[in-house]
Design an enzyme around this catalytic site. Structure first.
Site, mmCIF file in Angstrom:
data_model
loop_
_atom_site.group_PDB
_atom_site.id
_atom_site.type_symbol
_atom_site.label_atom_id
_atom_site.label_comp_id
_atom_site.label_asym_id
_atom_site.label_seq_id
_atom_site.Cartn_x
_atom_site.Cartn_y
_atom_site.Cartn_z
ATOM 1 N N ASP A 166 0.836 -1.208 0.000
ATOM 2 C CA ASP A 166 0.000 0.000 0.000
ATOM 3 C C ASP A 166 0.869 1.256 0.000
ATOM 4 O O ASP A 166 0.570 2.239 -0.668
ATOM 5 C CB ASP A 166 -0.931 0.033 1.209
ATOM 6 C CG ASP A 166 -1.601 1.389 1.310
ATOM 7 O OD1 ASP A 166 -2.365 1.721 0.390
ATOM 8 O OD2 ASP A 166 -1.312 2.140 2.250
ATOM 9 N N SER A 188 -6.729 0.623 0.716
ATOM 10 C CA SER A 188 -5.518 1.233 1.275
ATOM 11 C C SER A 188 -5.666 1.440 2.789
ATOM 12 O O SER A 188 -4.824 1.013 3.588
ATOM 13 C CB SER A 188 -5.281 2.577 0.563
ATOM 14 O OG SER A 188 -4.342 3.356 1.235
#
Ligand code: URA
Length: 429
Positions: A166, A188
């Site tokens: 991420d 995310s």
């Protein structure tokens, strides 16, 4: 050399034409990107295809789990306490984490608040706390556990081991215009929160001019997507949809926001900040199995303040030290008498950022004392010549651009604007 099971360009073409990736394809893509086999331009094309065509719920879950699997997964199981965290999608003057973490911890619940620094117009929690003399953001995992055990609340930098896929993808999205996508934002945020190992999570999802997702409907969809991801992964998750049309509270900027948070912990502070702090605390305590806890009482009787002082001291900070004040001030006065009718959050956030409270690039420094102090909020009566807001900065050359941002961002009228409650809706699991 191992043979790769998929061809990156085929996967990009699938998403480009609106198709769905299989679980195996998502797993491979994230792993191959993390180890550098899939290159940045290819992942940028993929992010844009996702941005334009979206993802199915199953794909979003796969993406979240694959990003969690790219790094370490923490566990607070050894603590023997319930853990509950809060995440806000960010807004102007949003300092709620500061009073909230010690408030919730004062009920014996552990609050591991792994936070980030600010980029753009929303300030970062760590930047705010770093304005307290001596306070430092980095803690080893062992120290984090011992402070959580002893004090109950920790606000510190998230280690680089959590969801590294991420980290890489978010940085790429930031420079390729692909941030504002519900599947990408939800995966995310939730990959980091699930990897962090909290037992329960409350999401503060903002809507309105100062929010990431200004539209109510898009914020609602983001909230529901994240709540489903959390609950599917075994983290008790709920969300509050909260108003970010106007700045939260009266202070915008790092040390200024710490000052306001301390006022709340002292039992005072602006009513919107107090209302949201109590609403989020009640939600967190309910998820932690304490639905009858009374957070307002813990603010009034000093329990939350005691925990704040211990939390700051545990990270080297002096909770009694004077906070930094910017060298220069500029006061904006009311050009006419009437009622403050509008005060748009985003331009005020940008103005504070231009004064030095925020950064444009990750490596830029921030000014601790910079920001804006609001003397009035929408609905307040104003008299010609009275101060409306004070701009603070160490560099007077910054006033002009900050004032430009405020042009047209507020107005004085004859009637108070209609405003709904700050918490508009709860989305449960
Ligand atoms: N915050 C995150 O961590 N990720 C996003 O995509 C947006 C906000």
């Amino acid at each position: 050399m191992a043979v790769e099971p998929f061809d990156t360009v085929d996967l990009i073409r699938t998403k480009r034409s609106g198709g769905a990736l299989s679980t195996a394809e998502v797993d491979w893509l994230v792993d191959a990107y993390t180890r550098g086999y899939v290159e940045d331009p290819q992942m940028a094309a993929m992010a844009m295809a996702i941005f334009l065509n979206g993802m199915e719920r199953r794909e979003i879950k796969d993406l979240t789990l694959a990003m969690i699997a790219s790094g370490e997964r923490m566990s607070f199981g050894s603590l023997g306490k319930t853990t509950v965290d809060k995440h806000s999608t960010g807004g102007v003057g949003d300092k709620i984490t500061l009073p909230l973490a010690p408030l919730v911890a004062s009920f014996g619940v552990a609050v591991p608040q792994l936070s980030g620094r600010g980029l753009g117009h929303t300030g970062g929690t760590l930047d705010k706390l770093e304005s307290i003399p001596g306070w430092h953001a980095s803690l080893s995992n062992d120290r984090l556990l011992s402070v959580l055990d002893d004090v109950g609340a920790v606000i510190c930098a998230a280690g680089s081991g959590l969801a590294p896929a991420d980290k890489k993808l978010y940085a790429l999205r930031d420079i390729t215009g692909t941030v504002e996508s519900i599947p990408l934002i939800a995966s995310s945020i939730m990959s980091k929160k699930i990897a962090e190992g909290t037992g329960a999570l409350v999401l503060d999802v903002k809507f309105g001019s100062g929010a990431f997702m200004p539209s109510y409907e898009a914020s609602r969809e983001l909230a529901q997507t994240m709540v489903d991801l959390g609950n599917d992964a075994g983290v008790r998750t709920s969300a509050l949809l909260t108003d970010m049309e106007v700045p939260l509270g009266l202070m915008i900027g790092n040390a200024l926001e710490v000052r306001e948070s301390v006022e709340v912990l002292e039992g005072g502070g602006p009513s919107d900040v107090v209302e949201l702090t109590i609403a989020l605390a009640s939600e967190m305590l309910t998820l932690a199995g304490l639905p009858d806890a009374d957070p307002a009482a813990a603010l009034a009787d000093g329990r939350a303040m005691d925990t704040w002082r211990r939390m700051i001291a545990a990270q080297g900070g002096d909770p009694s030290a004077a906070l930094p004040v910017a060298r220069e001030q500029h006061v904006v006065k009311a050009p006419a008498s009437g009622v403050l009718a509008t005060q748009e959050a985003l331009p005020f956030g940008i103005a504070a950022w231009r004064l030095g409270a925020g950064r444009a690039r990750a490596q830029d420094p921030v000014q601790a004392g910079a920001g804006i102090e609001l003397h009035v909020k929408p609905g307040d009566t104003v008299t010609e010549g009275q101060p409306l807001w004070t701009l603070h900065t160490d560099e007077p050359a910054r006033f002009e651009r900050a004032l430009e941002s405020l042009e047209g961002a507020w107005s004085i009228g004859t009637a108070a604007p209609e405003r709904g409650p700050i918490v508009r809706e709860r989305i449960g699991g």
